[in-house]
Design an enzyme around this catalytic site. Structure first.
Site, mmCIF file in Angstrom:
data_model
loop_
_atom_site.group_PDB
_atom_site.id
_atom_site.type_symbol
_atom_site.label_atom_id
_atom_site.label_comp_id
_atom_site.label_asym_id
_atom_site.label_seq_id
_atom_site.Cartn_x
_atom_site.Cartn_y
_atom_site.Cartn_z
ATOM 1 N N THR A 118 0.818 -1.220 0.000
ATOM 2 C CA THR A 118 0.000 0.000 0.000
ATOM 3 C C THR A 118 0.851 1.270 0.000
ATOM 4 O O THR A 118 0.516 2.245 -0.668
ATOM 5 C CB THR A 118 -0.937 0.005 1.219
ATOM 6 O OG1 THR A 118 -0.166 -0.231 2.407
ATOM 7 C CG2 THR A 118 -1.979 -1.102 1.098
ATOM 8 N N PHE A 147 -7.475 4.056 5.403
ATOM 9 C CA PHE A 147 -6.836 3.058 6.265
ATOM 10 C C PHE A 147 -7.851 2.146 6.949
ATOM 11 O O PHE A 147 -7.512 1.418 7.878
ATOM 12 C CB PHE A 147 -5.985 3.761 7.334
ATOM 13 C CG PHE A 147 -4.757 4.429 6.783
ATOM 14 C CD1 PHE A 147 -3.630 3.696 6.450
ATOM 15 C CD2 PHE A 147 -4.739 5.800 6.586
ATOM 16 C CE1 PHE A 147 -2.492 4.313 5.948
ATOM 17 C CE2 PHE A 147 -3.606 6.431 6.083
ATOM 18 C CZ PHE A 147 -2.483 5.691 5.762
ATOM 19 N N CYS A 185 -6.125 -0.291 9.764
ATOM 20 C CA CYS A 185 -4.720 -0.620 9.524
ATOM 21 C C CYS A 185 -3.873 -0.333 10.760
ATOM 22 O O CYS A 185 -3.793 0.811 11.218
ATOM 23 C CB CYS A 185 -4.207 0.185 8.338
ATOM 24 S SG CYS A 185 -2.448 -0.025 8.017
#
Length: 1061
Positions: free
Chosen positions: A268, A396, A403
């Site tokens: 990512t 996120f 995350c």
């Protein structure tokens, strides 16, 4: 009472799986959202999913008391490799709780700050690599950012150096991981039985997991041999004890979580950085502001930990990239009970799976405005970010399962981006590149390449490969002048830079560069963007640039932004001259860019060597104006730099030469594979009757990964009509199949140093139909011919506008009229302008078929203005008309103006003005609205004012699409027939019909917030402007001057035009 959730038509057994693009399923999800709106349901064989695409619904689904994360689809397949690790664990699994409690403290802000030196260490390795390879190196940022993030996570989390920047090849883990993630997506979208049958795919899947686990085992083994002195993540996983359960992480769970960190920890972040560089390259203002902040905060010092908190615009740039292109594209939740969402509008049963399209929710116009798809870091800068509605920005994830590594990724991205901008100017390898995607579990830019140009370089343009689409600069070697004799070898440097989208300014720049040796100068040619911050001072700077609706060309945008924001005398030692290209039809913005460049260079201390040249592409004397300006330029430069050239009476000698490779007596058949930029013709049909000028509907199959929006252009590289090629062959007595090899002394757009047939050369590389320039006539006068011919040429020169430009008399026409002109073929080639790419408005919507755009083309075949027997043939339209289904064409999608797209809000009506093939983009807009209406959305009715000859000859699509869309209730058509106005209430032209139905326009504009669009010729556009101004005058009872002022104010943000010649 609830509203049924819409769903596309499904196939038996397969459900909706065929609706998804195999390579980029994310694009399909977003297109379906554009069509069906904020919510729709899909049957994906192994599961049913409700897809959500609005902020309101995303916010509601972020309530963990009603919805919790679910592991389905590709994420469920990932469990084959990562089991119950942090990313892929089912809700309630014990191992997730143990790992989460142990590792959360390791990702705290304080712990991540301790990782700063290691992060800088890895970033410096990447920067050193870029410096050593130099600015000519074509960099794949996705690859290098993958190395950066991969090395960073292994060093910071596991105290292990992979050193991928010291290897040409990527680590085997990276490719195995990418293939593994793609196969996870594929397996999720296949019937389970297929995963059993496809043994080859299953074997590769197992092999990829083995490669990934091999690295994990190496890391664990190395850590056991040499335990780290610092308490890194691996140490915590190996030695930590969960205080709640008293348990340690099992060896299997350590391996699975380590694998999770290796994948999620770099996949990512690398995507985020690549997307951010793309958006910055496409938005010069943002790049400038970012550079200014980095220079202010960092100066010349290496980045320090205390700098991170001060880099607020860096944060905004990263946030805005994550808003538009979140690498993790979707997240799934499961309902914990029977409930409703959308204010009770949609019923959701218990255990229903809902997938949130993050990018669509983060570009919801209700939160972000109609410009939601534009990159504007200011909207997420400082307090603006804090003022956002709850859950409006969620790249996120959300809540307990968000995350865990966000602080890690955030610090790493800040270090990388700030350090890159501190050291380099970043330019795209292809300035016209528009974002394309590649997808595994995450998305990244595809085919995005850059050059990293050191900012501490000398003040001279950087030389890139000629084959690069970033054409910059070609060096012209020292040479004896060709139409004169310099007293010394050319030593005085001359810098020629251009800003060009369509090729005209580039052609003029190349002409100056080619002429330079004959005037005693050694030329370098480059794009304007290549000299940002480094204007040359050891020679004159000649700028040739265009203005497109008041905006700079793609390869001049960063220069223009930089120049506008200078404050002092930064260019005081620069000597310059500017020639501007423009189109006077855009009255308000005509020559805006070259004019400002000329004025700002002088205001910032530069010395203007010559008055700015002003070329109007619509004017008959366009090329003559340039020729006269260039002629004066050489006189000015000779005086300024003391360069003396002895004139010669000898005829001009071409800088181009050739040798025969194949005399053309035999034919070689060469099979070639189509490259990624080749599109295939699917359909080509006639739209008009035999009595009307020919208009055609042509459909193409796009190359994979190429995307478009309604309103965009399809750029096509045509061939000259075969008739005109044969005219040249006949004039110079050359066989069509003769093979030659060209060589050139200076910059050229011709194919050099490789064999090519003369027919292919003339067909695809030069313009044969462009009017001859006054310079061409002077060159012909210098060539041997009869006295009668010289008199005729002199007459053409003296009456150039009337007898050449007005009649579009080409160089070939003149040579055919005067066969005694002894012009060499090489000289003829050098006089011809290069073949230009042509842009046509796309006449379809991706909601109908994202890979099958259509064009609506007027085929130009008309009596020659010169009076010649053969008709004039439009180069591109004749080429397109000749295409047959199956033909391959070089094409590319080019974005249109930001304003020239249908409104995101489908309840806003459109008022459209078009004539002839100007209907093209309007058809695309209406096709999009029709698809949205069929999907059950509440679509406003739009009005189309359309002009053509008669209802029986060229009323395009009247008996098909327009009829269907009127019956569907989304369209009201108001035609004007120029050949039978009695059938359109006496209205002959579009503007006449607008005035006749002005009440409709006024009502839609005043009370329905309508958006207005015009597509057509400059003459038609001026007629529409005139009638709209007249409408304002009538409505407000004001003067002409006041009405004109009110018109300019009224169209801001609500009127977009696309004008063509």
């Amino acid at each position: 009472m609830t509203t049924p959730i819409p769903s596309p038509p499904a196939l038996p057994f397969l459900g909706h799986i065929t609706h998804l693009d195999k390579e980029i399923p994310q694009r399909s999800f977003e297109l379906l959202a554009d069509q069906y709106g904020e919510i729709y349901e899909l049957n994906l064989i192994t599961r049913r999913s409700i897809i959500v695409a609005s902020y309101e619904l995303q916010n509601e689904l972020s309530n963990e008391k009603r919805f919790q994360k679910t592991v389905v689809g590709a994420l469920e397949q990932i469990r084959n490799g990562m089991g119950d690790a942090l990313f892929s664990a089912y809700p309630g699994e014990e191992n997730w709780g143990i790992a989460h409690r142990l590792l959360m403290p390791a990702f705290s802000t304080a712990k991540v700050r301790d990782m700063f030196p290691d992060m800088v260490d890895i970033a410096s390795q990447m920067l050193t690599k870029w410096e050593r390879f130099g600015p000519r190196r074509v960099i794949d940022p996705c690859e290098d950012f993958t190395r950066l993030a991969f090395d960073t996570i292994t060093l910071c989390a596991m105290s292990y150096r992979l050193n991928t920047f010291y290897s040409e090849q990527s680590h085997p883990f990276v490719q195995a991981m990418a293939d593994f993630l793609v196969e996870c997506t594929n397996r999720a979208n296949r019937p389970p039985i297929m995963n059993t049958i496809l043994r080859g795919s299953s074997a590769k899947y197992e092999a990829d997991m083995k490669v990934m686990n091999q690295l994990v085992d190496e890391l664990i083994e190395e850590h056991k041999k040499k335990p780290s002195e610092k308490q890194d993540l691996l140490s915590i996983m190996v030695n930590g004890v969960d205080q709640k359960t008293g348990k340690r992480m099992s060896d299997k769970n350590i391996r699975q979580n380590l694998l999770t960190f290796l994948i999620a920890g770099h996949e990512t972040t690398s995507g985020l950085l690549a997307f951010t560089l793309y958006y910055l390259c496409k938005n010069p203002e943002a790049m400038r502001k970012l550079r200014e902040e980095v220079d202010e905060v960092l100066g010349d010092e290496p980045i320090q930990l205390e700098h991170i908190g001060k880099l607020k615009y860096v944060s905004a740039c990263l946030r805005e990239s994550l808003r538009l292109s979140p690498p993790a594209t979707m997240r799934g939740v499961r309902s914990l009970e029977d409930t409703t969402i959308g204010g009770g509008k949609y019923a959701i049963p218990k255990d229903a799976v809902l997938a949130i399209i993050t990018a669509k929710c983060q570009t919801d116009p209700k939160v972000w405005g109609e410009d939601a798809r534009e990159y504007k870091p200011e909207r997420v800068y400082g307090e603006n970010f804090e003022k956002l509605p709850p859950n409006a920005w969620q790249p996120f994830g959300y809540g307990m399962r968000a995350c865990i590594g966000r602080p890690f990724a955030w610090q790493e991205a800040h270090i990388a981006l700030a350090s890159i901008i501190q050291k380099f100017d970043i330019v795209m390898h292809d300035p016209s590149y528009n974002l394309e995607l590649k997808q595994s579990m995450t998305i990244k830019p595809k085919g995005f390449y850059i050059h990293a140009i050191p900012r501490n370089r000398s003040n001279s343009p950087i030389s890139f490969s000629r084959s690069s689409s970033l054409l910059g600069p070609s060096q012209v070697p020292d040479a004896t002048p060709q139409n004169g004799h310099a007293t010394t070898e050319p030593k005085q440097k001359l810098y020629i830079v251009y800003g060009s989208n369509t090729g005209t300014s580039q052609t003029f720049a190349q002409r100056i560069a080619s002429d330079a040796p004959s005037h005693g100068f050694r030329a370098t040619m480059a794009t304007l963007d290549s000299i940002v911050g480094h204007l040359p001072t050891d020679g004159p700077l000649v700028i040739v640039t265009a203005s497109f609706e008041g905006e700079p060309a793609d390869n001049a945008a960063h220069f223009f932004e930089w120049l506008q924001n200078l404050k002092g005398n930064e260019v005081q030692d620069v000597k310059y001259a500017v020639f501007g290209c423009g189109n006077r039809d855009w009255v308000r913005t005509y020559q805006r860019v070259p004019k400002l460049i000329d004025e700002l260079l002088e205001a910032r201390g530069g010395k203007r060597l010559q008055e700015r040249g002003v070329g109007d592409a619509q004017a008959a004397e366009f090329f003559q104006v340039f020729d006269e300006w260039e002629a004066q330029l050489w006189k000015t430069l000779a005086l300024e730099y003391g360069v003396k050239v002895e004139k010669s009476d000898a005829a001009h000698t071409s800088g181009i030469s050739f040798k025969t490779v194949d005399a053309g007596t035999s034919r070689a058949a060469i099979l070639r594979q189509p490259d990624a930029e080749l599109g295939r013709v699917l359909e080509n049909r006639l739209l008009t009757s035999p009595n009307a000028p020919e208009k055609r509907h042509i459909e193409f199959q796009l190359p994979e990964h190429m995307m478009y929006r309604a309103g965009d252009y399809l750029a096509v590289l045509p061939h000259n009509p075969a008739r005109d090629v044969h005219r040249v062959l006949s004039r110079f007595a050359l066989p069509a199949e003769q093979q030659i090899v060209l060589s050139a002394e200076g910059p050229t757009s011709l194919p050099v140093d490789r064999p090519i047939s003369i027919f292919s050369l003339l067909s695809g590389y030069v313009e044969l139909s462009q009017p001859a320039t006054s310079r061409d006539l002077r060159s012909l006068l210098a060539v041997e011919s009869s006295d009668a011919t010289k008199a005729a040429l002199q007459d053409l020169t003296e009456s150039y506008a009337e007898k050449v430009m007005a009649k579009r008399l080409s160089l070939l026409d003149i040579l055919e009229d005067h066969p005694d002109i002894r012009l060499q073929f090489t000289d003829f080639l050098e006089m011809l302008p290069p073949m230009r790419i042509r842009q046509y408005s796309i006449s379809s919507s991706p909601l109908h078929d994202p890979q099958r755009p259509s064009l609506t083309v007027s085929v130009v075949e008309a009596p020659a203005l010169s009076g010649r027997k053969d008709p004039f043939l439009g180069v591109a339209s004749t080429f397109l008309a000749s295409l047959r289904p199956g033909d391959m064409v070089q094409l590319a999608v080019r974005g249109s103006s930001v304003m020239f797209h249908p409104p995101e809000d489908v309840t806003i009506p459109m008022i459209m003005f078009a004539a002839g093939s100007g209907l093209a983009p309007m058809r695309g807009f209406l096709q999009e609205r029709a698809m949205q209406k069929k999907a059950g959305r509440d679509v406003a009715k739009s009005t189309l004012f359309f002009g053509c000859r008669s209802p029986d000859e060229d009323f395009l699509y009247s008996d098909s699409d327009l009829k269907e869309w009127q019956e569907l209730g989304i369209l009201d058509v108001r035609p004007a027939f120029s050949r039978c106005p009695e059938k359109s209430f006496g209205c002959k032209y579009v503007q006449d019909r607008v005035w006749y139905d002005r009440a409709i326009v006024k009502e839609a504009y005043d009370h329905q917030n309508a958006k207005l669009f015009t597509c057509g010729s400059g003459k038609m556009a001026q007629g529409i402007k005139k009638v709209l101004t007249k409408l304002i005058k009538e409505s407000r009872n004001c003067s002409d001057e006041e009405a004109a002022r009110l018109f300019e104010r009224a169209i801001q943000g609500r009127y977009a035009t696309d004008i063509f010649e």
